[in-house]
Design a protein around this motif. Structure first.
Motif, mmCIF file in Angstrom:
data_model
loop_
_atom_site.group_PDB
_atom_site.id
_atom_site.type_symbol
_atom_site.label_atom_id
_atom_site.label_comp_id
_atom_site.label_asym_id
_atom_site.label_seq_id
_atom_site.Cartn_x
_atom_site.Cartn_y
_atom_site.Cartn_z
ATOM 1 N N VAL A 166 -5.609 8.841 -23.738
ATOM 2 C CA VAL A 166 -6.514 7.934 -24.557
ATOM 3 C C VAL A 166 -7.823 7.716 -23.383
ATOM 4 N N ARG A 167 -8.866 8.230 -23.870
ATOM 5 C CA ARG A 167 -10.224 8.003 -23.121
ATOM 6 C C ARG A 167 -10.577 6.586 -23.304
ATOM 7 N N LEU A 168 -10.595 6.026 -24.503
ATOM 8 C CA LEU A 168 -11.189 4.544 -24.872
ATOM 9 C C LEU A 168 -10.305 4.484 -26.081
ATOM 10 N N GLY A 169 -9.621 3.147 -25.904
ATOM 11 C CA GLY A 169 -8.913 2.822 -27.122
ATOM 12 C C GLY A 169 -8.750 1.170 -26.801
ATOM 13 N N THR A 170 -9.778 0.393 -27.625
ATOM 14 C CA THR A 170 -10.003 -0.842 -27.382
ATOM 15 C C THR A 170 -9.158 -1.661 -28.492
ATOM 16 N N ALA A 171 -8.420 -1.087 -29.515
ATOM 17 C CA ALA A 171 -7.756 -1.643 -30.485
ATOM 18 C C ALA A 171 -6.542 -2.416 -29.999
ATOM 19 N N MET A 172 -5.976 -1.611 -29.117
ATOM 20 C CA MET A 172 -4.635 -2.265 -28.636
ATOM 21 C C MET A 172 -4.662 -2.450 -26.898
ATOM 22 N N PRO A 173 -3.606 -3.297 -26.557
ATOM 23 C CA PRO A 173 -3.660 -3.686 -25.226
ATOM 24 C C PRO A 173 -3.174 -2.476 -24.346
ATOM 25 N N GLY A 174 -4.074 -2.026 -23.179
ATOM 26 C CA GLY A 174 -3.484 -1.106 -22.177
ATOM 27 C C GLY A 174 -3.464 0.126 -22.702
ATOM 28 N N TRP A 175 -4.294 0.443 -24.032
ATOM 29 C CA TRP A 175 -4.284 1.728 -24.603
ATOM 30 C C TRP A 175 -5.231 2.803 -23.566
ATOM 31 N N THR A 176 -6.525 1.898 -23.260
ATOM 32 C CA THR A 176 -7.561 2.883 -22.513
ATOM 33 C C THR A 176 -6.929 3.458 -21.097
ATOM 34 N N GLY A 177 -6.969 4.765 -20.979
ATOM 35 C CA GLY A 177 -6.432 5.379 -19.723
ATOM 36 C C GLY A 177 -5.007 5.807 -19.874
ATOM 37 N N LEU A 178 -4.348 5.328 -20.946
ATOM 38 C CA LEU A 178 -2.807 6.001 -21.171
ATOM 39 C C LEU A 178 -3.137 7.481 -21.500
ATOM 40 N N ASP A 179 -1.908 8.059 -20.516
ATOM 41 C CA ASP A 179 -1.822 9.369 -20.955
ATOM 42 C C ASP A 179 -0.671 9.429 -22.054
ATOM 43 N N LEU A 180 -0.753 9.272 -23.051
ATOM 44 C CA LEU A 180 -0.019 9.403 -24.337
ATOM 45 C C LEU A 180 0.617 10.365 -24.491
ATOM 46 N N GLY A 181 0.137 11.578 -24.215
ATOM 47 C CA GLY A 181 0.618 12.925 -24.415
ATOM 48 C C GLY A 181 1.715 13.091 -23.343
ATOM 49 N N ALA A 182 1.642 12.905 -22.213
ATOM 50 C CA ALA A 182 2.617 12.810 -21.057
ATOM 51 C C ALA A 182 3.811 12.087 -21.361
ATOM 52 N N ARG A 183 3.565 10.777 -21.791
ATOM 53 C CA ARG A 183 4.514 9.735 -22.062
ATOM 54 C C ARG A 183 5.263 10.249 -23.221
ATOM 55 N N LEU A 184 5.006 10.646 -24.089
ATOM 56 C CA LEU A 184 5.751 11.158 -25.359
ATOM 57 C C LEU A 184 6.262 12.447 -25.051
ATOM 58 N N ARG A 185 5.824 13.380 -24.368
ATOM 59 C CA ARG A 185 6.416 14.594 -24.093
ATOM 60 C C ARG A 185 7.855 14.374 -23.277
ATOM 61 N N ARG A 186 8.080 13.221 -22.683
ATOM 62 C CA ARG A 186 9.454 13.032 -22.145
ATOM 63 C C ARG A 186 10.218 13.000 -23.069
ATOM 64 N N SER A 187 9.900 12.371 -24.372
ATOM 65 C CA SER A 187 11.057 12.366 -25.143
ATOM 66 C C SER A 187 11.325 13.473 -26.130
ATOM 67 N N PHE A 188 10.517 14.520 -25.879
ATOM 68 C CA PHE A 188 10.755 15.767 -27.049
ATOM 69 C C PHE A 188 10.776 17.123 -25.849
#
Lengths: 386, 386
Positions: A166-188
Motif C-alpha cells: 500500500v503506497r498510500l492509504g489514508t482511510a485506515m490507521p497504519g495502512w500507508t507503507g504496509l506490505d499487504l501482499g507479503a503479510r497475506l501470502r503467509r496465510s496462503f
C-alpha cells in the motif's frame, strides 16, 4: 499451477493440448471423447493421453452415462466433465468498516461467504487478524480445505503497487507503507493479488453489474474521499504507479473546499470516515430539509467536478456511480445534466448494481482470471512484432 | 495494399511469407538470399519465390555486389534490399495558423515538407484549398508522384471520430461537423486517417521526442484552450468517442475563470486564438513586469489544475508540455512543484522536444504505422480466447 495441469510434465505441447481440451470442457456440460476429438482438432490418442493426465490431476472426471441410447455396436462412449470443485478462489475486501470474504469454485460459482463489521480505528495487526479468522470461518463452513485454494485476490482503499504494498492509504490507521501482499501470502500457499477497491468495483460491475458489455467504463466510488477505477477496452487501467483514478486530491488544488466541509450542515466539517453522518445529511435533504439540501447540492457539485475531470481525461462510454450504499440515487440526474453541459461527449451514467459486495466480487473475478489464465490460455509464440 | 505486396495473389501463406521476408530486409541493409533463408526460417525455394514477387512489385531490388570476396566456388551470392523509395507517406497538420505537410519514404526518412501560414478566419473550403496546394507543392519539389502515396494522416484540433468527421472543433470557423476524412479522401487514392492534434503530438514525442521509451505518457497542448493526448502502454488512448484528454472544458465547472481572463493584464479577456498576445504576456512576465507576472501565475495555476486532473485520472509516467512555441519554459518548475504537492504519485514533467513540426511528425508516424501493418505484420490465427 502448470504442475497441477500436467502432472509435473512441463512440456509446452502437453500444456497447450491440456488447455485446449479443458476449454472444450469448461462450460460444465459432460462430453464424449469423440466430441472432444472433434472440438479440439487433436488426434484421438492425444486427447486420450491428455484426458488421462487431467483425470489423474483431479481436474476432469469420467461421468457414468450408463448404456448409450443409440444402440450402436462397439465400445460404449466415454463421457467426461470439468471438475470445477477441484479448486477454489477467494475474493476479499479489507475495508474501513467491513472485512468481507467470498468463496467460489473454479467455475466462479459462489459456495460461501461472510462479512464482519470492524472498527475504523483497528490497527493493521488487528484488521489482518479479522481477515484471517473470517477466511478460516468461510472455508470451514463451506467444507473447503485451504489447500484447495488456487488464487486469492484482495481489495483495499489506497494506492497499491504491483507487488501488493500500500503506497498510500489514508482511510485506515497504519495502512500507508504496509506490505499487504507479503503479510497475506503467509496465510496462503497460492498466489495472492492485492488491488485498489475502486478498481475491483469497476471489474465487478463489468462482470455482472451495471457495466456488462461496456468496455470503456469509469466506476466512481463516491464518498468524502472519492476514488475511481477505470476499464479501457474491458481491461483495468491501473496507471504507471497504480494511482489512476485517485481524483480525491483534486479539491486540494486552488484551495477549494473539501467534501467534508461542503457536506456539513453545521459549519463544522464532517468526519471523513463517518458514513452515518453522511447518510443522515443525504436523507434529510431528500426529506426536504433546506440546510441539508444546500449542503448536498454543494457536495454534488464537487462530485460532478471530480467525475467531469475523469470523463474529460478518459472519455468513457459509461460512468457507474457507487460506493455509498444509500443516498446516491439523488446523484444521477444532476450528474447527467452537468456532464451533458460540460463534457464534450457526455457518457452514459448509471448507479452501481452490485451493492455492498461489489469489491469482494471484483476480487473474486481477479482471482478467477488468474486461474483461467493458467488453465485455459494457449499462448502461441508471437509472430508479430515491432 | 495486399495486392501491392503479392502481385494480386491474396493467399494468406504467400502474404505471411512476404511479410516475414520483408521484415528481414526492413532495416535497409542489403542481404544475401542465403541470409534471408536463415533469417526467415523459410525454405530456399520459398524465399526465391517470395523475392521474385517482391522484386516484380517494386518493393525489393537486387543489388550488384560484384564478385564475392570469399573466393568460394559455385553461383555468386545474390544480394537484395528493401526499396523504401517504392512508396511514400504524408503527415499533414491542418492548424489554426498553419498548414504543414511532411513527406517521407516507406522507411520514414523525410524527403520533403513545407508549412504555409494561414489566416485563422479561413473557412473550411479555403483552408482545404491551402492543404491541397501545399501537398501538390511538396510532392512536386520532391519529385514524388501522387500514385506513390501509400497512406496519409492528418492532424487537426477538435474531437475527431473514427471515420474522420470533426465532432467538435471550436478553434476554426466551420470546423464542427466537417467530414474532413471524406473531403481529403477525394484528393488521394490511398487511405487517409484523421486524428486529433494533441493525440498526434503525443505519438510524435514518443517516436522521437521527449517521451522515447516511455509507454504511459500525457502530452499537454498548452494554450488558452488546452488539450491533451495520452499513450497507455505505448498506444494512443482515444477514448470511447475520440474525446479523451479534452480537459479544456474543466474550467467551465463551478464558474471558475477562463484562461483568457486569467492571463489578461487589462481586465478584458484575451482573444483565445491570439497567440501573439499570449506570447507578449509571457515575455513581459519573464522580463519582470508585475501585472504580467500575476496574470501568468494565475494562468499557470489553471494549467496545473487541468494537468493535475489528467494525472490523477491516468497516472502517467511522464507529462510532456508543448503547444506554444515560446514561453513555456517557465511552466516546468511550478508544474513539477504543484504536481508533487497534489498528485498521489507525481509523474516526471518535460518540455516537448519536437517544436512546431510535432503534429505533422505524429501524423507521419500514424501513416507509417498504417503501411507497416500491411507490409510487416504477420497475424497468426489466434489460439487464445475467452
Amino acid at each position: 499451477m502448470a504442475d497441477r495441469l500436467t502432472g509435473g510434465d512441463s512440456s509446452l505441447l502437453r500444456r497447450i493440448n491440456a488447455a485446449v481440451t479443458l476449454r472444450a470442457l469448461r462450460d460444465g456440460q459432460s462430453v464424449t471423447l469423440t466430441q472432444l476429438v472433434g472440438d479440439t482438432g487433436l488426434s484421438r490418442p492425444t486427447v486420450e493421453g491428455v484426458i488421462e493426465g487431467l483425470v489423474e490431476s483431479g481436474l476432469v472426471a469420467e461421468v457414468e452415462h450408463g448404456q448409450d441410447g443409440g444402440g450402436r455396436r462397439g465400445r460404449p462412449a466415454r463421457w467426461f466433465r470439468f471438475r470445477a470443485e477441484a479448486g477454489h478462489v477467494l475474493g476479499v475486501e479489507v475495508g474501513v468498516h467491513d472485512v468481507r470474504v467470498v468463496l467460489a469454485d473454479l467455475a466462479g460459482e459462489v459456495v460461501g461467504g461472510h462479512a464482519k463489521p470492524v472498527d475504523e480505528t483497528l490497527d493493521p495487526e488487528e484488521r489482518l487478524g479479522v481477515v484471517r479468522t473470517t477466511v478460516a470461518e468461510v472455508l470451514r463452513k463451506a467444507g473447503v480445505s485451504r489447500d484447495s485454494l488456487w488464487a486469492v485476490a484482495v481489495g483495499t482503499p489506497g494506492i497499491v503497487d504491483a507487488e501488493g504494498t500500500v503506497r498510500l492509504g489514508t482511510a485506515m490507521p497504519g495502512w500507508t507503507g504496509l506490505d499487504l501482499g507479503a503479510r497475506l501470502r503467509r496465510s496462503f500457499r497460492c498466489p495472492v493479488v492485492i488491488e485498489n477497491d475502486a478498481n475491483l468495483a469497476a471489474i465487478a460491475e463489468h462482470w455482472k453489474g451495471a457495466a456488462v458489455g461496456k468496455g470503456d467504463v469509469v466506476f466512481v466510488m463516491a464518498g468524502l474521499s472519492p476514488g475511481a477505477g477505470s476499464l479501457i477496452n474491458g481491461r483495468l487501467h491501473r496507471g504507471y504507479g497504480g494511482a489512476a483514478g485517485e481524483i480525491g486530491a483534486l479539491h486540494l488544488l486552488g484551495q477549494e473546499a473539501t467534501p467534508e466541509r461542503l457536506l456539513s450542515t453545521t459549519g463544522k466539517p464532517l468526519d471523513p470516515l463517518d458514513e452515518a453522518a453522511v447518510a443522515r445529511v443525504l436523507r434529510l435533504a431528500r426529506e426536504g430539509d433546506e440546510v441539508a439540501r444546500v449542503a448536498t447540492d454543494r457536495f454534488l457539485r464537487r462530485l460532478v467536478h471530480d467525475v467531469a475531470a475523469l470523463v474529460l481525461a478518459l472519455d468513457p462510454q459509461l460512468v457507474v456511480v457507487g460506493g455509498w450504499a444509500a443516498g446516491l440515487d439523488g446523484v444521477l440526474e444532476p450528474l447527467r445534466e452537468q456532464l451533458a453541459l460540460y463534457c464534450l461527449r457526455a457518457p452514459e451514467v448509471a448507479l452501481a448494481a452490485l451493492g455492498t459486495e461489489v469489491v469482494a466480487m471484483g476480487a473474486l473475478r481477479v482471482a478467477l482470471d488468474h486461474v483461467e489464465e493458467q488453465l485455459f490460455t494457449v499462448d502461441p509464440p508471437s509472430a508479430t512484432g515491432r
